[in-house]
Design a protein around this motif. Structure first.
Motif, PDB file in Angstrom:
ATOM      1  N   UNK A  68      29.022   9.800  61.597  1.00 48.98           N
ATOM      2  CA  UNK A  68      30.232  10.516  61.185  1.00 48.98           C
ATOM      3  C   UNK A  68      31.345   9.544  60.819  1.00 48.98           C
ATOM      4  N   UNK A  69      31.546   8.501  61.634  1.00 48.69           N
ATOM      5  CA  UNK A  69      32.578   7.503  61.344  1.00 48.69           C
ATOM      6  C   UNK A  69      32.258   6.745  60.056  1.00 48.69           C
ATOM      7  N   UNK A  70      30.959   6.471  59.852  1.00 52.57           N
ATOM      8  CA  UNK A  70      30.547   5.779  58.632  1.00 52.57           C
ATOM      9  C   UNK A  70      30.832   6.639  57.409  1.00 52.57           C
ATOM     10  N   UNK A  71      30.537   7.925  57.515  1.00 52.62           N
ATOM     11  CA  UNK A  71      30.769   8.826  56.384  1.00 52.62           C
ATOM     12  C   UNK A  71      32.259   8.976  56.100  1.00 52.62           C
ATOM     13  N   UNK A  72      33.063   9.143  57.168  1.00 52.88           N
ATOM     14  CA  UNK A  72      34.508   9.285  56.983  1.00 52.88           C
ATOM     15  C   UNK A  72      35.085   8.038  56.320  1.00 52.88           C
ATOM     16  N   UNK A  73      34.601   6.871  56.744  1.00 54.04           N
ATOM     17  CA  UNK A  73      35.058   5.625  56.123  1.00 54.04           C
ATOM     18  C   UNK A  73      34.681   5.589  54.650  1.00 54.04           C
ATOM     19  N   UNK A  74      33.456   6.037  54.345  1.00 55.68           N
ATOM     20  CA  UNK A  74      32.999   6.077  52.950  1.00 55.68           C
ATOM     21  C   UNK A  74      33.866   7.017  52.121  1.00 55.68           C
ATOM     22  N   UNK A  75      34.192   8.189  52.674  1.00 53.32           N
ATOM     23  CA  UNK A  75      35.010   9.168  51.961  1.00 53.32           C
ATOM     24  C   UNK A  75      36.410   8.616  51.699  1.00 53.32           C
ATOM     25  N   UNK A  76      36.980   7.964  52.696  1.00 51.05           N
ATOM     26  CA  UNK A  76      38.328   7.410  52.524  1.00 51.05           C
ATOM     27  C   UNK A  76      38.350   6.318  51.455  1.00 51.05           C
ATOM     28  N   UNK A  77      37.333   5.462  51.473  1.00 51.69           N
ATOM     29  CA  UNK A  77      37.251   4.407  50.459  1.00 51.69           C
ATOM     30  C   UNK A  77      37.047   5.026  49.076  1.00 51.69           C
ATOM     31  N   UNK A  78      36.175   6.025  49.004  1.00 55.39           N
ATOM     32  CA  UNK A  78      35.919   6.701  47.727  1.00 55.39           C
ATOM     33  C   UNK A  78      37.190   7.340  47.181  1.00 55.39           C
ATOM     34  N   UNK A  79      37.938   8.019  48.050  1.00 52.35           N
ATOM     35  CA  UNK A  79      39.171   8.665  47.606  1.00 52.35           C
ATOM     36  C   UNK A  79      40.227   7.630  47.199  1.00 52.35           C
ATOM     37  N   UNK A  80      40.188   6.490  47.835  1.00 51.05           N
ATOM     38  CA  UNK A  80      41.127   5.435  47.439  1.00 51.05           C
ATOM     39  C   UNK A  80      40.880   5.017  45.993  1.00 51.05           C
ATOM     40  N   UNK A  81      39.606   4.803  45.651  1.00 47.70           N
ATOM     41  CA  UNK A  81      39.289   4.356  44.289  1.00 47.70           C
ATOM     42  C   UNK A  81      39.419   5.493  43.272  1.00 47.70           C
ATOM     43  N   UNK A  82      39.250   6.742  43.721  1.00 46.67           N
ATOM     44  CA  UNK A  82      39.375   7.861  42.795  1.00 46.67           C
ATOM     45  C   UNK A  82      40.830   8.206  42.490  1.00 46.67           C
ATOM     46  N   UNK A  83      41.702   8.084  43.493  1.00 52.30           N
ATOM     47  CA  UNK A  83      43.078   8.550  43.319  1.00 52.30           C
ATOM     48  C   UNK A  83      44.143   7.443  43.370  1.00 52.30           C
ATOM     49  N   UNK A  84      43.966   6.455  44.224  1.00 52.56           N
ATOM     50  CA  UNK A  84      45.049   5.514  44.498  1.00 52.56           C
ATOM     51  C   UNK A  84      44.912   4.165  43.800  1.00 52.56           C
ATOM     52  N   UNK A  85      43.691   3.780  43.485  1.00 48.11           N
ATOM     53  CA  UNK A  85      43.441   2.462  42.892  1.00 48.11           C
ATOM     54  C   UNK A  85      44.191   2.326  41.565  1.00 48.11           C
ATOM     55  N   UNK A  86      44.953   1.248  41.438  1.00 47.94           N
ATOM     56  CA  UNK A  86      45.738   0.979  40.224  1.00 47.94           C
ATOM     57  C   UNK A  86      46.656   2.151  39.859  1.00 47.94           C
ATOM     58  N   UNK A  87      47.116   2.854  40.915  1.00 48.01           N
ATOM     59  CA  UNK A  87      48.071   3.973  40.730  1.00 48.01           C
ATOM     60  C   UNK A  87      47.549   5.038  39.758  1.00 48.01           C
ATOM     61  N   UNK A  88      46.259   5.370  39.875  1.00 45.62           N
ATOM     62  CA  UNK A  88      45.700   6.406  39.007  1.00 45.62           C
ATOM     63  C   UNK A  88      46.437   7.733  39.168  1.00 45.62           C
ATOM     64  N   UNK A  89      46.906   7.990  40.395  1.00 43.80           N
ATOM     65  CA  UNK A  89      47.535   9.269  40.694  1.00 43.80           C
ATOM     66  C   UNK A  89      48.724   9.573  39.780  1.00 43.80           C
TER      67      UNK A  89
END
Length: 231
Positions: A68-89
C-alpha cells in the motif's frame, strides 16, 4: 527524457477536475500558493480506492502495508509528473478559464461524485471479498467439524496460486493410500517430505485436513502409519 516528461498529460477529465479543485481551494483558503499541491493530492485519493478494487478483482486476499505504501508513493510521484512537473498545472488553468461560476459549481459536484463513486466501489469490493472469505471459512469449519479420526500424513508438495496456496499430502488407511490437500496462507517449502498429524472423516475418507502445527518425528509411529522411511 525531460522533453517526454513535459509532454505527458493526464486525461481531459482529470485536468478538468484539477482545475475545479484548484479554484475551489483557492476560494476558501488564504494559502493560495499550495492550491496546486492540494489539487494533485486530492486526486490521488480516489486512485488509491481504485487500487483496492483492482486487488479485489485480482483475488488478492490481503493488501500488505508495504504494498500500500509503495502504491501510494507511486501515485504521488505519478501525479507530480502529470500535474506539477514544469508547472503543467498553469496550462490546465488556462484551458478551463472560460468556465463561469455556474459551471464551476457543477464541476465541484462532479468531483465529489467521482470521489464518492471510487470510495463506494472500493468499499463494495472489500465487502464482497470479506463475504467470500467468510463463506470459505464456514465451509472449511464445516468440513473440519466432520473430521473425527487422526492419523499421520506426509507432505508431498506445495502448489502456489494467485488467490490461495495448497499443501498436498498422503496418508494410509488399512493399506489404502489416500491423497488430500489443505489450503495454507504462507508458503514454506521446508514442509515438503515432513510428517504431520492428519484429521479425516471416518465416513468420508476424502475429507481430510493436514495439521501443520502438529509435526510428527517419532519414526516408530511413522512406520506404523504405513510409511517406509527413506522413500
Amino acid at each position: 527524457m525531460e522533453v517526454w516528461l513535459k509532454k505527458i498529460r493526464p486525461p481531459k477529465y482529470l485536468r478538468y477536475f484539477f482545475f475545479i479543485i484548484y479554484r475551489w481551494y483557492s476560494s476558501y483558503s488564504s494559502e493560495k500558493p499550495t492550491a496546486q499541491y492540494t489539487a494533485a493530492i486530492f486526486l490521488a485519493i480516489p486512485h488509491t480506492f481504485i487500487y483496492i478494487l483492482i486487488c479485489s478483482l485480482s483475488n488478492v486476499q490481503r493488501i500488505s502495508k508495504g504494498n500500500m505504501l509503495l502504491f501510494i508513493s507511486f501515485i504521488l510521484v505519478l501525479h507530480y509528473y502529470l500535474f506539477l512537473y514544469k508547472a503543467k498545472w498553469k496550462g490546465f488553468l488556462k484551458e478551463f478559464k472560460h468556465l463561469d461560476k455556474k459551471k464551476r459549481v457543477k464541476g465541484t459536484f462532479l468531483v465529489f461524485l467521482y470521489l464518492i463513486f471510487c470510495f463506494f466501489i472500493a468499499i463494495y469490493s472489500a465487502v464482497i471479498r470479506s463475504n467470500e472469505n467468510s463463506d470459505s471459512y464456514k465451509l472449511e469449519t464445516s468440513i473440519s467439524n466432520s473430521l473425527d479420526t487422526y492419523g499421520i500424513a506426509k507432505c508431498l508438495s506445495i502448489q502456489k496460486e494467485s488467490s490461495s496456496n495448497f499443501v498436498f499430502f498422503e496418508f494410509y488407511i488399512d493399506d489404502r493410500r489416500v491423497l488430500g490437500a489443505t489450503a495454507i496462507e504462507a508458503v514454506d517449502e521446508s514442509l515438503i517430505n515432513k510428517y504431520f498429524k492428519v484429521k479425516y472423516s471416518s465416513k468420508k475418507i476424502n475429507e481430510s485436513k493436514l495439521l501443520l502445527n502438529q509435526p510428527v518425528t517419532d519414526t516408530n509411529a511413522i512406520k506404523a502409519a504405513g510409511f517406509t522411511l527413506g522413500r
